[in-house]
Design a protein around this motif. Structure first.
Motif, PDB file in Angstrom:
ATOM      1  N   ARG A 185       0.839  -1.200   0.000  1.00 31.62           N
ATOM      2  CA  ARG A 185       0.000   0.000   0.000  1.00 31.62           C
ATOM      3  C   ARG A 185       0.878   1.256   0.000  1.00 31.62           C
ATOM      4  N   LEU A 189       1.132   4.365  -2.891  1.00 32.07           N
ATOM      5  CA  LEU A 189       1.068   5.796  -2.608  1.00 32.07           C
ATOM      6  C   LEU A 189       2.340   6.503  -3.076  1.00 32.07           C
ATOM      7  N   ARG A 192       2.242   6.947  -6.773  1.00 32.88           N
ATOM      8  CA  ARG A 192       1.346   8.046  -7.170  1.00 32.88           C
ATOM      9  C   ARG A 192       2.016   9.392  -6.972  1.00 32.88           C
ATOM     10  N   CYS A 193       2.781   9.501  -5.901  1.00 35.73           N
ATOM     11  CA  CYS A 193       3.551  10.734  -5.706  1.00 35.73           C
ATOM     12  C   CYS A 193       4.603  10.879  -6.796  1.00 35.73           C
ATOM     13  N   ILE A 450       3.256   6.009   4.510  1.00 33.76           N
ATOM     14  CA  ILE A 450       1.815   6.263   4.401  1.00 33.76           C
ATOM     15  C   ILE A 450       1.427   7.542   5.144  1.00 33.76           C
ATOM     16  N   CYS A 453       2.620  10.659   3.337  1.00 37.99           N
ATOM     17  CA  CYS A 453       1.727  10.997   2.227  1.00 37.99           C
ATOM     18  C   CYS A 453       0.411  11.581   2.738  1.00 37.99           C
ATOM     19  N   TYR A 454      -0.054  11.065   3.867  1.00 32.08           N
ATOM     20  CA  TYR A 454      -1.304  11.554   4.444  1.00 32.08           C
ATOM     21  C   TYR A 454      -1.189  13.025   4.845  1.00 32.08           C
ATOM     22  N   GLU A 457       0.884  14.743   0.918  1.00 27.56           N
ATOM     23  CA  GLU A 457       0.342  14.467  -0.421  1.00 27.56           C
ATOM     24  C   GLU A 457      -1.031  13.808  -0.289  1.00 27.56           C
ATOM     25  N   ARG A 458      -1.966  14.524   0.275  1.00 30.95           N
ATOM     26  CA  ARG A 458      -3.274  13.945   0.590  1.00 30.95           C
ATOM     27  C   ARG A 458      -4.069  13.542  -0.655  1.00 30.95           C
ATOM     28  N   VAL A 460      -3.207  11.831  -3.107  1.00 29.14           N
ATOM     29  CA  VAL A 460      -2.895  10.506  -3.650  1.00 29.14           C
ATOM     30  C   VAL A 460      -3.766   9.424  -3.003  1.00 29.14           C
ATOM     31  N   PHE A 461      -4.524   9.784  -1.980  1.00 27.98           N
ATOM     32  CA  PHE A 461      -5.435   8.846  -1.333  1.00 27.98           C
ATOM     33  C   PHE A 461      -6.793   8.890  -2.014  1.00 27.98           C
TER      34      PHE A 461
END
Length: 495
Positions: A185, A189, A192-193, A450, A453-454, A457-458, A460-461
């Motif tokens: 997972r 992410l 995606r970034c 994760i 990113c949360y 880079e929000r 990407v969720f």
């Protein structure tokens, strides 16, 4: 807003005070109203958050830590408790059909209940501690180092520090499958970034392939299904039990297939014959056979075996997916059940039927493809098994698009674990045996990525995962302003 040049304004509640735009103070009542309105608007959407307008003095850090811990505990205990409940019910149902001798060998219902309660508490403490630790470390670093200065790395460090909370599920309990799945997972992410990045965009471009989930599922199926037949010890115990149930073949039959695939003399043809005779079928097995179809489906043809196996596989699959769709419906859509119960229940039943069709088709196609290749090339070996199990993953196309990547990553995690376990046991990776809790290390690295990113880079969720994270951890403050500003006394507050 008052007209330009006006020195006074009328508050909503009728309070008259001086305008604060010229540096003069407002009354306490207007100050409180301003803070409340700022806090309400800030929690509605992350996109509307502004660091300058967010009332930091109203941001209760201790309350955020407490609620994150409680919500994390509720999620962990709820998921594990629900799964344990369905496992107990299934075990009680199976216990009724067993003989008295086998009933004595099985654990009692009271023992199962005590074990389920312990596991539920452990997983609740695990996720509750993870959420509380992450938020605590995040807030502590922000308070000591400054919110804006530490924004780029704070969540990364907090996620890594919270990772060892996995030990609360049991110090000697390995969770390699879970850790590898979370790593997958995190990799999604991160990719995606990378796609968004100007530097790594070209490298990550192949990851945008529309049917990449099907390819991953086919790749995973090769390792998982070959391990199911050739080396089940490389799979986790719970997953091995799952495959044995839905694979629909007794271990005696799998042993016969394993002997012929590995080029070894048969060791249990008499046991296979006795097994089929106990089911009312007389079968004659040739010790010189090159193709194990008579072992797999006795006197049936390959086509008729596929039809009969599919019907049985579908009956086995339905009880698996009922809780998968029922529990989220009761938790996520609990408010909507009173308003539109038939719509929600119908959607859940359709999802159950669709996922059951996927699983039954997946298991059936595994035997269909292997039988086809055995008949076509008139031989059975490891290469034929690997080649025949690869297209089995195409059955994932039956599932809804949003679930495909979840299932493919779940299976990929199992396949990776099985592959490295096999490599270690045959001597190619001897150092892996010396790593005691590598699952905790992998989990900590994954949660660091994760949570980073949360926080940063929000986008990407997916929205449903972002909503859950926001519910547990609280909508995070914006990391920093995108527009440069002059350094003044307000910027020196460290928040």
């Amino acid at each position: 807003m008052p007209p330009a040049g006006s020195d006074s304004s009328v508050a909503v509640d009728g309070c008259l005070c001086e305008d604060a735009s010229d540096g003069r103070k407002r009354c306490q009542q207007c100050e409180r109203n301003s803070k409340k309105s700022g806090l309400t608007s800030s929690s509605s959407s992350y996109a509307l958050l502004s660091f300058d307008s967010f009332p930091l003095e109203d941001y209760d850090k201790r309350w955020r830590i407490f609620t994150a811990s409680v919500k994390g505990f509720a999620i962990g205990a709820g998921i594990k408790g629900g799964l344990s409940l369905f496992a107990i019910l299934a075990r009680l149902r199976r216990r009724r059909s067993l003989s008295s001798v086998k009933k004595v060998q099985m654990s009692s219902g009271g023992q199962d209940l005590v074990l389920a309660l312990k596991e539920t508490l452990r997983y609740g403490l695990f996720l509750g501690t993870f959420a509380g630790t992450f938020v605590s470390v995040d807030e502590l670093i922000a308070a000591l180092g400054g919110h804006r200065r530490t924004a780029r790395w704070r969540a990364l460090l907090a996620g890594a520090i919270a990772g060892p909370s996995m030990l609360l599920t049991g110090y000697n309990t390995q969770h390699t499958s879970l850790a590898v799945y979370i790593l997958m997972r995190a990799a999604v992410l991160a990719s995606r970034c990378g796609i968004k990045s100007k530097r790594f965009g070209r490298i990550c471009k192949p990851l945008t392939w529309a049917h990449g989930d099907l390819f991953l599922m086919c790749l995973s199926s090769t390792q998982i299904l070959c391990a199911y037949i050739l080396k089940q010890d490389s799979l986790p115990q719970s997953y091995k039990s799952f495959l044995n149930k839905h694979g629909g073949k007794d271990p005696i039959i799998l042993q016969g297939i394993r002997d012929i695939a590995c080029g070894m003399p048969f060791t249990n043809l008499d046991q296979i014959t006795k097994y089929y005779k106990s089911t009312g079928i007389d079968v004659v097995l040739d010790p010189q056979m090159k193709v194990p179809c008579s072992i797999i489906h006795e006197n049936q043809s390959c086509s008729w075996h596929a039809i009969s196996f599919f019907i049985q596989a579908y009956k086995r699959a339905v009880p698996v997916y009922l809780p998968v769709y029922l529990i989220p419906a009761l938790i996520v859509h609990r408010q909507g059940l009173s308003k539109r119960p038939f719509t929600i229940l119908a959607k859940g039943l359709f999802g159950t039927a669709r996922s059951s069709l996927f699983l039954s088709t997946y298991c059936t196609s595994a035997w269909v493809w292997t039988c086809f290749l055995f008949r076509l090339f008139k031989r059975c070996n490891v290469a034929m098994l690997a080649l025949g199990t690869f297209p089995t993953g195409l059955a994932l196309a039956i599932e809804k698009k949003s679930r495909r990547i979840e299932i493919s990553l779940y299976c990929l995690a199992r396949a990776i674990e099985s592959f490295f376990t096999t490599m270690s046991e045959i001597g190619y990776l001897p150092h892996l045996k010396n790593l005691k809790r590598v699952d905790v290390l992998i989990f900590s690295i994954s949660t660091a990525i994760i949570m980073h990113c949360y926080a940063i880079e929000r986008d990407v969720f997916r929205s449903k995962y972002l909503n859950v994270l926001d519910w547990v951890f609280g909508v995070p403050l914006p990391p920093y302003d995108t527009t440069p500003r002059k350094k003044n006394s307000e910027d020196d507050c460290g928040l």
